[in-house]
Motif scaffolding. Structure first.
Motif, PDB file in Angstrom:
ATOM      1  N   TYR A   1     -29.162 -47.326  32.917  1.00  0.00           N
ATOM      2  CA  TYR A   1     -27.826 -46.753  32.725  1.00  0.00           C
ATOM      3  C   TYR A   1     -27.616 -45.487  33.547  1.00  0.00           C
ATOM      4  CZ  TYR A   1     -27.706 -49.874  28.680  1.00  0.00           C
ATOM      5  OH  TYR A   1     -27.741 -50.951  27.885  1.00  0.00           O
TER       6      TYR A   1
ATOM      7  N   GLU B   1     -24.252 -42.308  30.414  1.00  0.00           N
ATOM      8  CA  GLU B   1     -24.538 -43.338  29.421  1.00  0.00           C
ATOM      9  C   GLU B   1     -25.878 -43.079  28.745  1.00  0.00           C
ATOM     10  OE1 GLU B   1     -22.323 -47.306  31.190  1.00  0.00           O
ATOM     11  OE2 GLU B   1     -24.183 -46.563  32.135  1.00  0.00           O
TER      12      GLU B   1
ATOM     13  N   ILE C   1     -26.275 -43.077  24.760  1.00  0.00           N
ATOM     14  CA  ILE C   1     -27.055 -44.148  24.124  1.00  0.00           C
ATOM     15  C   ILE C   1     -28.372 -43.588  23.578  1.00  0.00           C
ATOM     16  CG2 ILE C   1     -28.231 -46.351  24.495  1.00  0.00           C
ATOM     17  CD1 ILE C   1     -26.109 -46.900  26.695  1.00  0.00           C
TER      18      ILE C   1
ATOM     19  N   GLN D   1     -27.765 -41.674  20.407  1.00  0.00           N
ATOM     20  CA  GLN D   1     -27.447 -42.577  19.299  1.00  0.00           C
ATOM     21  C   GLN D   1     -28.691 -43.313  18.806  1.00  0.00           C
ATOM     22  OE1 GLN D   1     -24.769 -42.779  17.493  1.00  0.00           O
ATOM     23  NE2 GLN D   1     -23.913 -41.121  18.765  1.00  0.00           N
TER      24      GLN D   1
END
Ligand code: PHE
Length: 339
Positions: A47, A51, A55, A58
């Protein structure tokens, strides 16, 4: 983002299990080597930097949420297991009321020793202990019993190997041990087991118990001896019981006396137990012989004292109306249960 929330939701449902083993496998499923979140974190390189940041954050959040949920659930399950175990192993104490055996009780000899001890404690006496194996010096010599005195006869005394030590034949050596350690004033009793080499019958046993008493100080007189023992007998057998001091002889006291109590069984009228005399011999006593004080280096000019000795079984027999001394040692439950 949606995927991550789904992952957390899915994992939470699994974590709700009540099986600890399932929790371990959930941990592996998401955080293990090939776990869902592990693989996501591994794949971040494909990515863009932006990103990656989102990500990665998260995925890490999901990791810590799932991890802490697993730990919380584990704690709950552990507690549940313990509660379950406790409930199963709970002891019903009310069942003690159905315990099928009678509860134990004190042996009549111990009871009598306790009773006598508490009377003398109330009169200011302390309690001492002495060895059951004595040298001849403690058992005889220090008590003014010379080498050829009949009390040393091997008929009466158990000699131990080598003829140096004896099983104490009375508790009087206890007096010597106390006086060796302590200067007057002394007020002490010495309860204990004694041994005599004699055939046993209804009134004789090769082992029995005595309680020795000793009071030494300045101006201790025969009147003190008389009042102390009178008080003791009255406390033990009741205020009304008559007693008398009869002249006697012991090597370690001078003058010596024996105390007789009016027969508690026939009230002095005369019976089998008192051999029709109306009196029972209770104990020996007297003023401590100066030779005994010399043996323990007490100043015979400064100090006087009285001593007494009594047989516990004999006192117990009279108190409880027992007619055979052997009953104390046979451990027959029908006898012991009565106390
Ligand atoms: N020791 C004596 C006995 O065994 C009893 C006794 C003790 C007598 C103390 C006088 C003084 O018979």
């Amino acid at each position: 983002m949606n995927d991550i929330d789904k992952i957390i939701e899915e994992a939470s449902a699994k974590i709700n299990s009540s099986d600890i083993a399932v929790l371990e496998s959930v941990k592996n499923e998401y955080m293990g080597k090939n776990g869902v979140l592990t693989l996501i974190l591994k794949s971040l390189s494909q990515y863009s930097i932006e990103e990656k940041k989102v990500i990665g954050a998260q995925a890490n959040r999901a990791k810590s949420v799932i991890e802490s949920e697993i730990e919380k659930r584990k704690e709950i399950l552990k507690k549940m297991l313990i509660d379950e175990k406790m409930a199963k192993e709970k002891v019903d104490y009310s069942s003690a009321f159905y315990f099928p055996f009678a509860k134990g009780s004190f042996h009549p000899v111990i009871r009598t020793i306790e009773e006598i001890t508490s009377i003398f404690k109330s009169l200011g006496f302390s309690v001492a202990d002495g060895p059951e194996i004595e040298t001849e010096w403690y058992n005889f010599e220090a008590l003014n019993i010379p080498v050829n005195h009949p009390a040393r006869d091997t008929q009466d005394t158990f000699y131990l190997e080598g003829m140096k030590n004896v099983m104490r034949t009375h508790t009087s050596p206890g007096q010597i041990h106390v006086m060796e350690k302590q200067q007057p004033p002394v007020k002490v009793i010495v309860p204990g087991r004694v041994y005599r080499n004699e055939a046993s019958d209804a009134s004789h046993s090769a082992t029995f118990h005595q309680i020795e008493g000793l009071s030494v100080g300045e101006n201790v007189t025969f009147a003190d001896l008389k009042s102390t023992l009178t008080l003791f007998i009255h406390k033990l057998y009741g205020q009304d019981v008559a007693l008398r001091f009869r002249p006697s002889h012991f090597q370690f006291t001078e003058p010596s006396a024996e105390v007789d109590v009016q027969c508690v069984l026939c009230n002095g009228k005369g019976c089998r137990v008192c051999k029709n005399s109306g009196w029972l011999e209770m104990l020996g006593c007297g003023m401590v012989h100066p030779n005994v004080f010399k043996a323990v280096n007490y100043d015979t000019k400064k100090y006087t004292g009285f001593a007494f000795g009594m047989g516990v079984e004999r006192l117990a027999m009279l108190k409880y109306g027992i007619d055979d001394i052997r009953l104390f040692y046979e451990n027959d439950l029908r006898f012991l249960k009565q106390f």
